[in-house]
Scaffold this motif. Structure first.
Motif, PDB file in Angstrom:
ATOM      1  N   TYR A   1     -11.524   5.814  -7.318  1.00  0.00           N
ATOM      2  CA  TYR A   1     -11.750   4.488  -6.731  1.00  0.00           C
ATOM      3  C   TYR A   1     -12.235   3.479  -7.779  1.00  0.00           C
ATOM      4  CZ  TYR A   1     -13.673   0.732  -3.895  1.00  0.00           C
ATOM      5  OH  TYR A   1     -13.944  -0.495  -3.373  1.00  0.00           O
TER       6      TYR A   1
ATOM      7  N   ALA B   1      -4.387   3.897   0.640  1.00  0.00           N
ATOM      8  CA  ALA B   1      -4.543   4.016  -0.811  1.00  0.00           C
ATOM      9  C   ALA B   1      -4.840   5.455  -1.213  1.00  0.00           C
ATOM     10  CB  ALA B   1      -5.655   3.092  -1.301  1.00  0.00           C
TER      11      ALA B   1
ATOM     12  N   ALA C   1      -9.364   2.392  -9.922  1.00  0.00           N
ATOM     13  CA  ALA C   1      -8.480   1.539  -9.133  1.00  0.00           C
ATOM     14  C   ALA C   1      -9.074   0.149  -8.943  1.00  0.00           C
ATOM     15  CB  ALA C   1      -8.212   2.190  -7.775  1.00  0.00           C
TER      16      ALA C   1
ATOM     17  N   TRP D   1       2.304   3.338  -1.977  1.00  0.00           N
ATOM     18  CA  TRP D   1       2.378   3.769  -3.370  1.00  0.00           C
ATOM     19  C   TRP D   1       3.173   5.074  -3.485  1.00  0.00           C
ATOM     20  CZ3 TRP D   1       0.111   8.530  -4.431  1.00  0.00           C
ATOM     21  CH2 TRP D   1      -0.695   9.033  -3.410  1.00  0.00           C
TER      22      TRP D   1
ATOM     23  N   PHE E   1      -7.866  -4.869  -2.154  1.00  0.00           N
ATOM     24  CA  PHE E   1      -6.447  -5.227  -2.115  1.00  0.00           C
ATOM     25  C   PHE E   1      -6.049  -6.115  -3.287  1.00  0.00           C
ATOM     26  CE2 PHE E   1      -3.090  -7.973   0.127  1.00  0.00           C
ATOM     27  CZ  PHE E   1      -2.065  -7.136  -0.259  1.00  0.00           C
TER      28      PHE E   1
ATOM     29  N   PHE F   1       0.809  -1.217   0.000  1.00  0.00           N
ATOM     30  CA  PHE F   1       0.000   0.000   0.000  1.00  0.00           C
ATOM     31  C   PHE F   1       0.848   1.275   0.000  1.00  0.00           C
ATOM     32  CE2 PHE F   1      -2.898  -3.164   1.729  1.00  0.00           C
ATOM     33  CZ  PHE F   1      -4.094  -2.866   1.090  1.00  0.00           C
TER      34      PHE F   1
ATOM     35  N   ARG G   1       2.322  -1.767  -7.493  1.00  0.00           N
ATOM     36  CA  ARG G   1       1.759  -1.118  -6.312  1.00  0.00           C
ATOM     37  C   ARG G   1       1.101   0.208  -6.694  1.00  0.00           C
ATOM     38  NH1 ARG G   1       6.224  -0.617  -2.157  1.00  0.00           N
ATOM     39  NH2 ARG G   1       7.045   0.887  -3.651  1.00  0.00           N
TER      40      ARG G   1
ATOM     41  N   HIS H   1      -2.843   0.794  -6.099  1.00  0.00           N
ATOM     42  CA  HIS H   1      -3.231   1.587  -4.933  1.00  0.00           C
ATOM     43  C   HIS H   1      -2.862   3.063  -5.046  1.00  0.00           C
ATOM     44  CE1 HIS H   1      -4.343  -2.123  -3.007  1.00  0.00           C
ATOM     45  NE2 HIS H   1      -3.143  -2.623  -3.228  1.00  0.00           N
TER      46      HIS H   1
ATOM     47  N   ARG I   1      -7.307  -3.282 -10.158  1.00  0.00           N
ATOM     48  CA  ARG I   1      -6.994  -4.348  -9.199  1.00  0.00           C
ATOM     49  C   ARG I   1      -7.610  -5.669  -9.626  1.00  0.00           C
ATOM     50  NH1 ARG I   1      -8.204  -0.367  -5.377  1.00  0.00           N
ATOM     51  NH2 ARG I   1     -10.286  -1.267  -5.097  1.00  0.00           N
TER      52      ARG I   1
ATOM     53  N   SER J   1      -7.326  -5.554   5.442  1.00  0.00           N
ATOM     54  CA  SER J   1      -7.496  -4.748   4.227  1.00  0.00           C
ATOM     55  C   SER J   1      -8.524  -3.649   4.427  1.00  0.00           C
ATOM     56  CB  SER J   1      -7.909  -5.646   3.058  1.00  0.00           C
ATOM     57  OG  SER J   1      -6.906  -6.586   2.764  1.00  0.00           O
TER      58      SER J   1
ATOM     59  N   ALA K   1      -6.609  -0.267   3.367  1.00  0.00           N
ATOM     60  CA  ALA K   1      -6.942   0.348   2.080  1.00  0.00           C
ATOM     61  C   ALA K   1      -7.428   1.786   2.231  1.00  0.00           C
ATOM     62  CB  ALA K   1      -7.956  -0.513   1.331  1.00  0.00           C
TER      63      ALA K   1
END
Length: 488
Positions: A220, A418, A223, A51, A136, A49, A211, A215, A227, A410, A414
């Protein structure tokens, strides 16, 4: 030609046990191992996480800012990175046999339990997808679910010797591949022209790029899509690579012989496994930390040089940790010696001297059930000579609810770290992120201890039970005492 030659009944019938007798008191060791494992999982996962910070090809850790960061990264490289993952798989496999055995003890037919395991793994695959989609990238539930679906179908009813042969062959072949990788990588490191061509061809690689993609996105929805796509792409190789299937089958073998359920009957094996496994694991981790320390200066394009050897040593270390946790549990309970000489009682009856295909369907079914069930419970359990402390019971309670508290990590990491949340991952050092990981684990210990005092299951375990059992387990629907199950 078919025959009706009798086959030894499964151990729970051969021993003449009633349902209550077939389920001995819950052992501390498997739950304590799962609870402690989640501390390692938290420390291993939190760097993913962080990043927006540099990362090399040989690890996920961000650059050390001080001596404490360096020391933590050395410890992580030796004993955590790539070691918690096989431990997770081993305990997952161990739990599969516990799940099978407990359902058989409650009177279900073994084919029904196999179907329940299959539904359970499909449910875990769904949970893994949602975990990756929502929180995650590094979810491992999906990989274990795929491995479980295939391994149960192919190997679950096979004899111990068959499992050992497949494990040995897979290990030998992967060791040869790993040796070839080391030789090739070290040779190429002396060939600057080839390295330049590889780098120009895009062969270089950085963990940090994954990564940042997963993240480091502030949107969102974007992302989440990234993911999920990356998770799905990596799923087959993670599930069917060397570490997961081998660790799961080793977990089966240990569970068939109740190595963690009855650690007092296996103290010599546990000591040997812990000493050898952890030694191999930490020695193999040296190649992970040398590039971090600048001692081994391999170009990024040769990131694969020690991946194989680190994976083999990681499996050894994970199994060693499981054995060490079993020893710790036995000493905490004050049960380090068998109550009586139970060798004869624990011995498995020999299989019939006929080929499986020559048996009648009923005899074949009994044989498969007996192999999957493993050894019967020891007829005598030694008395506990020590009172288990409340903190230890709370850690074991985390292990009983391991799926819930794996996801809980998570749920905290997160949003805090994130880019789509508070975005703290861009600023945290190794020391700060490791402290956060251990803090989240300690919070889970407190919550699990409270849940245990209220006799509450974890919400993720309740959901998984609902998806697994349906109407086929009246005992589960009636709220029977929690048992170890095929969850992480």
């Amino acid at each position: 030609m078919s025959t009706t030659e009798p086959v030894p009944a499964p151990p729970f019938l051969r021993a003449g046990c009633t349902d209550a007798q077939a389920r001995p008191p819950r052992s501390l060791a498997p739950d304590l191992a799962r609870g402690l494992m989640l501390a390692l999982i938290a420390m291993a996962n939190v760097p993913w996480f962080l990043w927006g910070q540099e990362s090399g090809a040989f690890g996920i850790h961000v650059p050390a800012r001080n001596a404490l960061d360096t020391a933590i990264q050395v410890v992580m490289g030796l004993g955590v990175d790539g070691r918690s993952f096989p431990l997770f798989a081993f305990l997952f496999g161990y739990g599969m046999v516990q799940f099978f055995r407990s359902r058989i003890d409650r009177g279900l037919e073994h084919r029904t339990v196999r179907r329940m395991l299959r539904r359970r793994h499909w449910a875990m695959l769904l949970l893994g997808f949602l975990h990756a989609l929502l929180l995650f990238l590094g979810d491992i539930l999906g990989a274990y679910a795929i491995a479980g679906l295939l391994l149960v179908w192919i190997f679950f009813g096979r004899r111990d010797r068959t499992l050992l042969i497949w494990i040995s062959v897979a290990t030998a072949l992967f060791a040869l591949y790993s040796l070839g990788s080391v030789v090739s990588g070290l040779y190429l490191s002396t060939q600057p022209d080839i390295l330049e061509a590889m780098d120009a061809g895009g062969a270089s690689f950085s963990m940090g790029s994954f990564r940042d993609i997963a993240h480091g996105q502030s949107n969102y929805l974007v992302a989440a899509g990234l993911r999920a796509g990356m998770w799905a792409f990596s799923l087959p190789s993670t599930a069917l690579g060397f570490a997961v299937p081998v660790s799961i089958m080793l977990g089966w073998l240990a569970a068939r012989h109740r190595v963690l359920d009855e650690p007092w009957n296996h103290m010599r094996l546990l000591r040997l496994t812990a000493a050898v496994g952890i030694t191999i694991g930490w020695a193999g981790g040296v190649t992970r930390i040398l590039p971090m320390l600048g001692v081994l200066d391999l170009p990024d394009v040769l990131f694969w040089t020690f991946m194989g050897t680190e994976m083999i040593s990681g499996v050894a270390c994970g199994i060693g940790y499981a054995a060490a946790f079993g020893l710790i549990a036995a000493h905490l309970e004050g049960r380090t010696r068998p109550a009586t000489n139970t060798t004869a009682a624990l011995a498995k009856a020999p299989e019939p001297a006929v080929r499986k295909r020559d048996l009648s369907p009923d005899a074949r079914s009994a044989l498969v059930a007996s192999r999957s069930y493993g050894a019967p419970a020891s007829p005598v359990t030694p008395e506990m000579t020590r009172q288990v402390s409340a903190p230890v019971r709370a850690i074991a309670a985390v292990g009983q609810r391991s799926l819930t508290f794996y996801l809980f990590q998570s749920i905290i990491f997160a949003p805090l770290l994130a880019a789509w949340g508070f975005g703290l991952g861009q600023h945290l050092s190794t020391t700060a992120s490791t402290a956060l990981a251990l803090g989240v684990w300690l919070i889970s210990v407190l919550i699990a201890g409270w849940m245990a005092s209220k006799d509450m299951r974890g919400p993720a375990e309740r959901l998984l039970r609902r998806l697994t059992y349906g109407k086929q387990d009246a005992a589960a629907q009636a709220g029977a005492q929690p048992i170890a199950e095929a969850t992480p």
